[in-house]
Design a protein around this motif. Structure first.
Motif, PDB file in Angstrom:
ATOM      1  N   THR A   1      -5.073  -5.375  17.707  1.00 22.89           N
ATOM      2  CA  THR A   1      -3.928  -4.532  17.343  1.00 22.89           C
ATOM      3  C   THR A   1      -4.106  -3.088  17.779  1.00 22.89           C
ATOM      4  OG1 THR A   1      -4.890  -4.131  15.168  1.00 22.89           O
ATOM      5  CG2 THR A   1      -3.316  -5.956  15.358  1.00 22.89           C
TER       6      THR A   1
ATOM      7  N   GLY B   1       6.108 -14.011   7.768  1.00 23.85           N
ATOM      8  CA  GLY B   1       5.645 -12.659   8.042  1.00 23.85           C
ATOM      9  C   GLY B   1       6.713 -11.682   8.490  1.00 23.85           C
TER      10      GLY B   1
ATOM     11  N   GLU C   1       8.688  -9.977   6.831  1.00 18.58           N
ATOM     12  CA  GLU C   1       8.771  -8.794   5.972  1.00 18.58           C
ATOM     13  C   GLU C   1       7.839  -7.673   6.429  1.00 18.58           C
ATOM     14  OE1 GLU C   1       5.675 -11.546   4.177  1.00 18.58           O
ATOM     15  OE2 GLU C   1       7.635 -11.787   5.104  1.00 18.58           O
ATOM     16  N   HIS C   2       6.885  -7.988   7.307  1.00 20.34           N
ATOM     17  CA  HIS C   2       5.951  -6.977   7.807  1.00 20.34           C
ATOM     18  C   HIS C   2       6.319  -6.473   9.206  1.00 20.34           C
ATOM     19  CE1 HIS C   2       3.388  -7.562   4.366  1.00 20.34           C
ATOM     20  NE2 HIS C   2       3.337  -8.858   4.598  1.00 20.34           N
ATOM     21  N   LEU C   3       7.460  -6.906   9.727  1.00 19.09           N
ATOM     22  CA  LEU C   3       7.906  -6.451  11.043  1.00 19.09           C
ATOM     23  C   LEU C   3       8.880  -5.300  10.888  1.00 19.09           C
ATOM     24  CD1 LEU C   3       8.602  -9.893  12.758  1.00 19.09           C
ATOM     25  CD2 LEU C   3       6.573  -8.444  13.019  1.00 19.09           C
TER      26      LEU C   3
ATOM     27  N   HIS D   1       0.714  -5.015  14.532  1.00 22.31           N
ATOM     28  CA  HIS D   1      -0.160  -4.090  13.818  1.00 22.31           C
ATOM     29  C   HIS D   1      -1.015  -4.881  12.834  1.00 22.31           C
ATOM     30  CE1 HIS D   1       2.329  -0.929  15.511  1.00 22.31           C
ATOM     31  NE2 HIS D   1       3.386  -1.624  15.125  1.00 22.31           N
ATOM     32  N   ASN D   2      -1.958  -4.220  12.195  1.00 23.60           N
ATOM     33  CA  ASN D   2      -2.865  -4.896  11.264  1.00 23.60           C
ATOM     34  C   ASN D   2      -2.137  -5.631  10.141  1.00 23.60           C
ATOM     35  OD1 ASN D   2      -5.109  -4.169  12.726  1.00 23.60           O
ATOM     36  ND2 ASN D   2      -5.550  -2.363  11.490  1.00 23.60           N
ATOM     37  N   ASP D   3      -0.995  -5.105   9.701  1.00 27.43           N
ATOM     38  CA  ASP D   3      -0.274  -5.764   8.606  1.00 27.43           C
ATOM     39  C   ASP D   3       0.505  -7.000   9.056  1.00 27.43           C
ATOM     40  OD1 ASP D   3       1.573  -4.256   9.970  1.00 27.43           O
ATOM     41  OD2 ASP D   3       2.466  -3.327   8.207  1.00 27.43           O
ATOM     42  N   ASN D   4       0.416  -7.361  10.345  1.00 27.98           N
ATOM     43  CA  ASN D   4       1.061  -8.573  10.844  1.00 27.98           C
ATOM     44  C   ASN D   4       0.128  -9.774  10.836  1.00 27.98           C
ATOM     45  OD1 ASN D   4       2.558  -6.361  13.113  1.00 27.98           O
ATOM     46  ND2 ASN D   4       3.683  -7.378  11.489  1.00 27.98           N
ATOM     47  N   ASP D   5      -1.045  -9.633  10.211  1.00 25.70           N
ATOM     48  CA  ASP D   5      -1.959 -10.763  10.099  1.00 25.70           C
ATOM     49  C   ASP D   5      -1.239 -11.918   9.401  1.00 25.70           C
ATOM     50  OD1 ASP D   5      -4.569 -11.895  10.510  1.00 25.70           O
ATOM     51  OD2 ASP D   5      -4.922 -11.688   8.354  1.00 25.70           O
TER      52      ASP D   5
ATOM     53  N   LEU E   1       1.249 -13.659  10.807  1.00 28.76           N
ATOM     54  CA  LEU E   1       2.568 -13.869  11.402  1.00 28.76           C
ATOM     55  C   LEU E   1       2.632 -15.265  12.007  1.00 28.76           C
ATOM     56  CD1 LEU E   1       5.294 -12.484  12.272  1.00 28.76           C
ATOM     57  CD2 LEU E   1       4.151 -11.964  14.434  1.00 28.76           C
TER      58      LEU E   1
END
Length: 109
Positions: free
Chosen positions: A23, A60, A62-64, A94-98, A100
């Motif tokens: 990322t 996932g 919600e993290h996009l 990004h890291n918060d897309n783990d 997905l």
């Protein structure tokens, strides 16, 4: 490991594979798919003009980042538009897309 996430991809044949994605290099999901040898035409080169990188976000979303108007306009032209459809070229990971999970839906022509 820092700056590495795992995402799941379902191809057009229903096969699901997990891939690790760095990322810290600011790649789009389309670039990741192409680098991972998925059949994605990406005719327009990532400009949100062709929709051949159409994916359905299965988990996932919600993290996009929300889709911008030019992406929504292109998605509106698709006959197989889903509620969670996105253009892979417009998704930066990004890291918060783990975690997905996306299904490839884009055209091969």
């Amino acid at each position: 490991m820092d700056n590495i996430i795992t995402i799941k991809i379902e191809d057009r044949d229903g096969q699901v594979q997990e891939i690790e994605v760095p990322t810290d290099v600011n790649l789009s999901l389309m670039e990741i798919l192409k680098a991972s040898e998925y059949e994605v035409l990406a005719t327009c080169g990532g400009m949100a003009l062709c929709a051949t990188c159409h994916v359905e976000v299965l988990a996932g979303a919600e993290h996009l980042a929300p889709a911008e108007d030019h992406e929504l306009d292109m998605l509106d032209t698709l006959p197989d538009l889903q509620d969670d459809s996105r253009l892979a070229c417009q998704i930066r990971l990004h890291n918060d897309n783990d975690g997905l999970f996306v299904k490839i839906r884009g055209s091969l022509q």
